[in-house]
Design an enzyme around this catalytic site. Structure first.
Site, short mmCIF file in Angstrom:
data_model
loop_
_atom_site.label_atom_id
_atom_site.label_comp_id
_atom_site.label_asym_id
_atom_site.label_seq_id
_atom_site.Cartn_x
_atom_site.Cartn_y
_atom_site.Cartn_z
N GLU A 232 0.82 -1.21 0.00
CA GLU A 232 0.00 0.00 0.00
C GLU A 232 0.86 1.26 0.00
O GLU A 232 0.52 2.25 -0.65
CB GLU A 232 -0.94 0.00 1.21
CG GLU A 232 -1.98 -1.11 1.20
CD GLU A 232 -3.05 -0.92 0.15
OE1 GLU A 232 -3.16 0.19 -0.40
OE2 GLU A 232 -3.77 -1.89 -0.13
N ARG A 236 0.44 3.76 -3.23
CA ARG A 236 -0.21 5.04 -2.92
C ARG A 236 0.79 6.17 -2.73
O ARG A 236 0.67 7.22 -3.37
CB ARG A 236 -1.08 4.89 -1.68
CG ARG A 236 -2.16 3.83 -1.82
CD ARG A 236 -3.13 3.89 -0.66
NE ARG A 236 -3.98 2.71 -0.62
CZ ARG A 236 -5.24 2.70 -0.20
NH1 ARG A 236 -5.79 3.80 0.21
NH2 ARG A 236 -5.93 1.57 -0.17
N ASP A 381 -5.66 -10.00 -7.44
CA ASP A 381 -6.02 -9.15 -8.57
C ASP A 381 -4.86 -8.52 -9.34
O ASP A 381 -4.65 -8.77 -10.52
CB ASP A 381 -6.99 -8.06 -8.11
CG ASP A 381 -6.53 -7.32 -6.85
OD1 ASP A 381 -5.44 -7.63 -6.34
OD2 ASP A 381 -7.28 -6.45 -6.38
N GLU A 578 -12.96 0.20 -9.15
CA GLU A 578 -12.62 -0.73 -10.23
C GLU A 578 -13.59 -0.69 -11.41
O GLU A 578 -13.17 -0.78 -12.57
CB GLU A 578 -12.53 -2.16 -9.67
CG GLU A 578 -11.31 -2.41 -8.82
CD GLU A 578 -11.42 -1.83 -7.42
OE1 GLU A 578 -10.38 -1.61 -6.79
OE2 GLU A 578 -12.58 -1.60 -6.97
#
Length: 714
Positions: A232, A236, A381, A578
């Protein structure tokens, strides 16, 4: 995302638009059925403890500036020690005139034209009119002002941001209902600010960018003795800083700011912060196998195994940091960044998993997978997303990743694609116990990145009409576009299935027993059989499926709705991006405005059902018997996640996710923008929607590993 951390607006239409249009020009040189009333046709790591500098890094040409020597920077100019008094008077006069002009609104991209309270009131009044016949008629008109709709998205962003700036400034998390912020670690990480920075640049919000940049310069520190998520923090924070560098140097007309170095807006600040952060994150990769630990201590740069899952890292998280570190390596000339993330890909691929499909956990100490759970939802994913995007990031000069992508997509079609019982919706299912054990017909909202990614892989980001003229276009690419359209339709159905028009976090589907698999229905498809496949039978049947509308009637439950099963524990909506992401790709690639219409309906549902409204009472200004009557003024002051999106009014959560600002609103804004605005042909978006440039390989930056020979059964 698998991890949960969690006045006025400058006009982009009138005076700013010609400036933008003139900028993009030179930049460019370097169906039938219905849905909601709209038609839709169907290296190995070289070792070494220190950072290795690149020799002959760019080869003969430089398509990106290096940070270390800053070859394109104009030298600093020192001001003269003496300035004539008359000149000072002139400068002072110009300053006064400019100040008055700006204050009166003449410089639209420097100051906000309307206070945020006015914007919030206008949004609220607009929400009240959403169900009016006039609005419905406009939605179905042939001539739609997409630029005006884009401005509505910007309004929603400004209201969201202003609420955060007023009540939660500098905090990593923000609760818009209670108007409170909270840090993820003791002194914060700039989570919200850095993540949203490039969205503000794209929306040309100069004053907001300036204040965010000042905070990054003055307050952002990464030397904290605390562990953070490796993944993350990379996608980010590192991704946000790198994207801010890319946008500020490539598109300086967007939200222009003062230079750190003459001629290079934002260069020093963003890259210095990014390099500092990346050096700390590198410690996560110092495992016996090279697979990064789930967490890393920012101060010591020591990797920390996951406290759950037996110490295993998430497969998606370990394999979705490559775009960011590779771009930083290209910018700085430090090959260590490249080598660390490239080795991960080799360790993963060397295990030769069947049809390129991976379990969702992997051990950093051994490099072996944990369990057999295979899915493209949480923890699986973005591995698949970054395969094709690594190929595109390096200008198609690393075909190894295209090969891995094609193999994985075939595996998806063979093992995970099934169809619903009544309406034949295409479902991307899961295999909890391995590829040859029972199927689970379940889709996380996270899975809805895939339609857009498939379309991106088919055309490389080119418009479909252009890509089809390429000698590389063939039967497989046609089928990939068809599959992308089918999955996009299913993702949109999950929005239509709820009371609020906002998708649940997880959706289950009713399928036959045994389920009808794509591999069974279309055994000759090129997506199943490779070059040996026969496209025509698949294409005709799939077109028939796609053309079936998702109409809803008042008299009966439509067939497609009978196929959707939303469990009580899955009805929450976290403002996820998404589906908006895939709509953006599908529109940019196919040119079908159906996807814009779906995005507009989604945006209206977000504004209508997730808005946080504040109401004030004011005395009436009229004279007469109603003097004591008070008037109420309502305005939207933010947007929040929902605990239940399947009832009206919905149950709210009091949390604004950072990806609401960084991804969802960004993708909707880009969906309603012109196609050549931040063009797909020149960029790749990381999994947090931070745009990064495509570039050429050079020097020591190249693929350093080869795949083990496979037993091909195609």
């Amino acid at each position: 995302m698998s991890f949960q951390p969690t006045q006025s607006i400058p006009s982009f239409s009138s005076s700013q638009r010609p400036l933008e249009d003139s900028y993009w020009r030179p930049s460019a040189t370097k169906s039938n059925g219905s849905l909601g009333g709209y038609g839709f046709a169907k290296s190995e790591n070289s070792g070494g403890s220190g950072a290795s500098k690149l020799s002959s890094f760019f080869g003969g040409t430089r398509d990106l500036p290096m940070y270390k020597d800053k070859p394109y920077f104009a030298p600093r100019r020192t001001a003269p020690k003496r300035v004539q008094r008359q000149v000072l008077y002139v400068i002072f006069g110009l300053f006064v005139i400019t100040f008055i002009w700006v204050w009166l609104g003449g410089w639209g991209n420097v100051r906000n034209i309307r206070p945020s309270t006015a914007t919030g009131e206008e949004l609220w009044n607009w929400v009240q009119s959403l169900d009016s016949e006039a609005e419905k008629g406009t939605a179905r008109s042939k001539r739609i002002d997409w630029e005006a709709r884009r401005e509505k998205v910007k309004d929603a962003f400004v209201v969201s941001w202003d609420g955060y700036e007023k009540y939660g400034w500098g905090y990593d998390e923000y609760r818009p209902i209670s108007k409170k912020g909270r840090h993820m670690i003791e002194d914060g990480m700039g989570w919200m600010i850095v993540d949203a920075l490039d969205t503000m640049m794209i929306m040309n919000l100069t004053s907001q960018v300036q204040r965010a940049r000042q905070w990054i310069h003055n307050s952002l520190r990464y030397n904290q003795d605390h562990d953070v998520s490796t993944f993350e923090t990379t996608i980010r924070m590192l991704g946000g800083l790198l994207s801010a560098h890319y946008l500020s140097t490539t598109y300086p007309q967007l939200a222009p700011i003062s230079d750190d170095d003459a001629g290079a807006p934002g260069e020093d600040l963003y890259i210095e912060k990014a390099a500092d952060l990346a050096d700390r994150l590198l410690g996560a990769f110092e495992s016996p196998s090279g697979i990064p630990y789930a967490s890393v201590n920012l101060n010591t740069s020591g990797g920390i195994p996951s406290h759950a899952d037996g110490g295993a890292s998430s497969t998606a998280e370990a394999t979705s940091v490559q775009l960011e570190f590779k771009y930083l390596a290209k910018l700085t000339g430090e090959a260590e960044y490249w080598e660390a993330v490239e080795k991960v890909m080799k360790v993963v691929d060397d295990q030769e998993r069947e049809d390129g499909l991976l379990p969702i956990y992997i051990y950093p100490d051994t490099g072996q997978f944990r369990g057999q759970y295979i899915r493209l939802g949480s923890r699986g994913d973005s591995y698949y997303e970054y395969l094709i995007k690594q190929y595109l990031q390096t200008s198609k000069e690393e075909p190894i990743y295209k090969e891995m992508w094609d193999e994985a997509l075939t595996g998806i079609c063979r093992h995970l694609i099934t169809y619903t019982k009544h309406a034949q919706l295409t479902v991307l299912a899961e295999r909890p116990d391995g590829l040859h054990r029972p199927l689970l017909p379940k889709m996380d909202h996270l899975v809805c990145f895939l339609p857009g990614t498939i379309a991106l892989g088919a055309t490389g980001g080119l418009p479909l009409s252009v890509a089809k003229k390429s000698p590389d276009w063939g039967r497989r690419q046609d089928e990939e576009i068809l599959l992308a359209k089918e999955l996009m339709k299913t993702c949109w159905a999950t929005y239509l299935a709820t009371a609020t028009g906002l998708a649940p976090e997880i959706t289950y589907f009713r399928v036959d027993d045994p389920p009808q698999m794509m591999a069974d229905l279309f055994p000759d498809s090129t997506l199943i059989q490779g070059d040996k496949g026969k496209q025509d039978s698949y294409k005709q049947k799939e077109l028939e499926l796609i053309s079936q509308p998702l109409d809803a009637t008042e008299d009966e439950t439509p067939l497609w709705k009978q196929d959707i099963d939303i469990h009580a524990q899955d009805v929450h909506n976290l403002q996820r991006p998404e589906t908006a992401e895939s709509l953006f790709y599908m529109y940019r690639i196919t040119g079908d405005e159906t996807y814009r219409h779906w995005g507009w309906e989604m945006f209206k549902s977000f504004v209508k059902h997730t808005s946080v409204v504040e109401t004030d009472e004011h005395p009436s200004t009229t004279d007469g018997p109603d003097d004591d009557v008070k008037k109420t003024h309502s305005r939207i002051i933010g947007f929040t996640s929902l605990s239940n999106a399947n009832i009206i009014p919905p149950i709210v959560r009091d949390n604004m996710e950072s990806f609401w600002l960084a991804e969802t609103l960004k993708y909707l804004y880009l969906l309603f923008s012109d196609r050549d605005f931040i063009p797909l042909e020149e960029t790749v978006f990381n999994t947090e929607a931070h745009p990064l440039p495509r570039f050429k390989l050079g020097g020591d930056l190249k693929t350093r590993w080869e795949r083990k020979p496979r037993q091909k059964d195609l």
